[in-house]
Design an enzyme around this catalytic site. Structure first.
Site, PDB file in Angstrom:
ATOM      1  N   LYS A 189       0.234   4.217  -0.133  1.00  0.00           N
ATOM      2  CA  LYS A 189      -0.542   5.318   0.356  1.00  0.00           C
ATOM      3  C   LYS A 189      -0.068   6.583  -0.839  1.00  0.00           C
ATOM      4  O   LYS A 189      -0.206   6.381  -1.874  1.00  0.00           O
ATOM      5  CB  LYS A 189      -0.061   5.657   1.721  1.00  0.00           C
ATOM      6  CG  LYS A 189       0.035   4.523   2.634  1.00  0.00           C
ATOM      7  CD  LYS A 189      -0.151   4.748   3.858  1.00  0.00           C
ATOM      8  CE  LYS A 189      -0.230   3.281   4.626  1.00  0.00           C
ATOM      9  NZ  LYS A 189       0.051   3.730   6.239  1.00  0.00           N
ATOM     10  N   ASN A 195       0.884  -1.076   0.015  1.00  0.00           N
ATOM     11  CA  ASN A 195       0.080   0.180   0.043  1.00  0.00           C
ATOM     12  C   ASN A 195       0.875   1.256   0.034  1.00  0.00           C
ATOM     13  O   ASN A 195       1.573   1.467   0.997  1.00  0.00           O
ATOM     14  CB  ASN A 195      -0.784  -0.126   1.123  1.00  0.00           C
ATOM     15  CG  ASN A 195      -1.684   1.149   1.636  1.00  0.00           C
ATOM     16  OD1 ASN A 195      -1.861   2.177   0.534  1.00  0.00           O
ATOM     17  ND2 ASN A 195      -2.230   1.337   2.622  1.00  0.00           N
ATOM     18  N   GLY A 218       2.767   2.618  10.792  1.00  0.00           N
ATOM     19  CA  GLY A 218       3.751   3.643  10.501  1.00  0.00           C
ATOM     20  C   GLY A 218       4.702   4.037  11.588  1.00  0.00           C
ATOM     21  O   GLY A 218       5.504   4.665  11.767  1.00  0.00           O
ATOM     22  N   GLU A 236      -6.827   5.203   7.754  1.00  0.00           N
ATOM     23  CA  GLU A 236      -6.585   6.708   7.418  1.00  0.00           C
ATOM     24  C   GLU A 236      -7.754   7.291   6.844  1.00  0.00           C
ATOM     25  O   GLU A 236      -7.811   8.535   6.914  1.00  0.00           O
ATOM     26  CB  GLU A 236      -5.067   6.650   6.524  1.00  0.00           C
ATOM     27  CG  GLU A 236      -3.977   6.310   7.379  1.00  0.00           C
ATOM     28  CD  GLU A 236      -2.687   5.764   6.837  1.00  0.00           C
ATOM     29  OE1 GLU A 236      -2.847   5.704   5.592  1.00  0.00           O
ATOM     30  OE2 GLU A 236      -1.856   5.349   7.532  1.00  0.00           O
ATOM     31  N   HIS A 262      -9.434   1.548   4.690  1.00  0.00           N
ATOM     32  CA  HIS A 262      -8.300   1.688   5.747  1.00  0.00           C
ATOM     33  C   HIS A 262      -8.254   2.843   6.865  1.00  0.00           C
ATOM     34  O   HIS A 262      -9.459   3.875   6.617  1.00  0.00           O
ATOM     35  CB  HIS A 262      -7.212   2.403   4.632  1.00  0.00           C
ATOM     36  CG  HIS A 262      -5.776   2.296   5.183  1.00  0.00           C
ATOM     37  ND1 HIS A 262      -5.286   3.237   6.216  1.00  0.00           N
ATOM     38  CD2 HIS A 262      -4.725   1.260   5.162  1.00  0.00           C
ATOM     39  CE1 HIS A 262      -4.211   2.861   6.597  1.00  0.00           C
ATOM     40  NE2 HIS A 262      -3.850   1.521   5.836  1.00  0.00           N
ATOM     41  N   SER A 277       3.371  -1.939  10.335  1.00  0.00           N
ATOM     42  CA  SER A 277       4.942  -2.020  10.351  1.00  0.00           C
ATOM     43  C   SER A 277       5.691  -3.149  10.143  1.00  0.00           C
ATOM     44  O   SER A 277       6.513  -3.789  10.757  1.00  0.00           O
ATOM     45  CB  SER A 277       5.193  -1.436  12.028  1.00  0.00           C
ATOM     46  OG  SER A 277       4.935  -0.420  12.138  1.00  0.00           O
TER      47      SER A 277
END
Ligand code: PGA
Length: 252
Positions: free
Chosen positions: A15, A13, A172, A98, A96, A211
């Site tokens: 992003k 991904n 992240g 986010e 997601h 991560s």
């Protein structure tokens, strides 16, 4: 389907990262994917790169990171699933964290997006995950299984739908849950899927995300009911992503 029959699936991904120059990463990733015959690999890219990526790496499934739930209409700035399919996307992420946070997407929105993507011929990775406060309050499993129940598409089946469990506090951050916590959550998700879709649940893949990298992938991918990974930062370069593909092949 027997539990052991689920193929590992590693999806990147990107992003909001990647310009045309980044497409040079695709050839070595596609080569590793082609070599790892027991693993499914995909890359979910910014919409602006999908057409060129699909041309540059025809054997590598290229996906989007979201789609709108409507086929078309007055939705400035949005992209429909059919538009993504037309330029070469074969899958999309929906839900997601986010987007749940930044765009206030609800479980109902995410369900509608998944159904729209399937109707347009796309496979779907549907994301769920708890905040750190929810985990600390002992609510992680209840929150995640509720997300899944409320966003599960009506026509869900394992041939087009994959679940991705991503603890928000692990995305992240370099922090990864204990493998015992990952096993507990993936087991709980499997049980919820059985409630919702019956035997089909045993064929549906549940990815871990947050991560994941070349150093921890083998351990995470060996956890019971972890059928692959959804990888953000470590998917941006072949140097970092290929070891995860290789770890998945080793775990298959
Ligand atoms: P990360 O992102 O691997 O950079 O933690 C995962 C994701 O958000 O899909």
């Amino acid at each position: 389907m027997a539990m052991g029959a689920r193929r590992k699936f590693v999806a990147g991904n990107w992003k909001m990262h990647g310009m045309a120059g980044s497409l040079s990463e695709l050839q070595p990733i596609a080569a590793a994917a082609d070599a790892s015959k027991s693993v499914d690999v995909a890359l979910c890219l910014p919409s602006t790169l999908i057409a060129r990526a699909a041309d540059a790496a025809p054997t590598l499934p290229i996906g989007a990171q979201d789609c709108h739930q409507a086929e078309h209409g007055a939705h400035t700035g949005c992209v429909s699933a059919a538009m993504l399919a037309e330029v070469g996307a074969r899958l999309t992420i929906v839900g997601h964290s986010e987007r749940r946070q930044d765009q206030q997407e609800s479980n109902a929105d995410i369900k509608a997006k998944a159904e729209a993507a399937h109707a347009a011929g796309l496979s779907v990775i549907l994301c769920c995950g708890e905040t750190e406060a929810q985990r600390d309050a002992g609510q992680a499993i209840a929150r995640v299984t509720a997300q899944i129940a409320e966003s599960m598409p009506d026509d869900a089946s394992a041939d087009w739908l994959t679940i991705a469990y991503e603890p928000i506090w692990a995305i992240g951050t370099g922090r990864v849950p204990q493998t015992s916590d990952v096993a507990e959550m993936h087991g709980a998700i499997r049980m919820k899927l059985r409630d919702l879709i019956g035997e089909e649940a045993d064929a549906m893949r549940i990815l871990y995300g947050g991560s994941m990298n070349g150093g921890n992938a083998a351990e995470l991918l060996a956890v019971s009911d972890v059928d692959g990974g959804l990888v953000g930062g470590a998917s941006l370069s072949a140097d970092k992503f290929v070891p995860i593909i290789e770890a998945a092949a080793g775990a298959s």
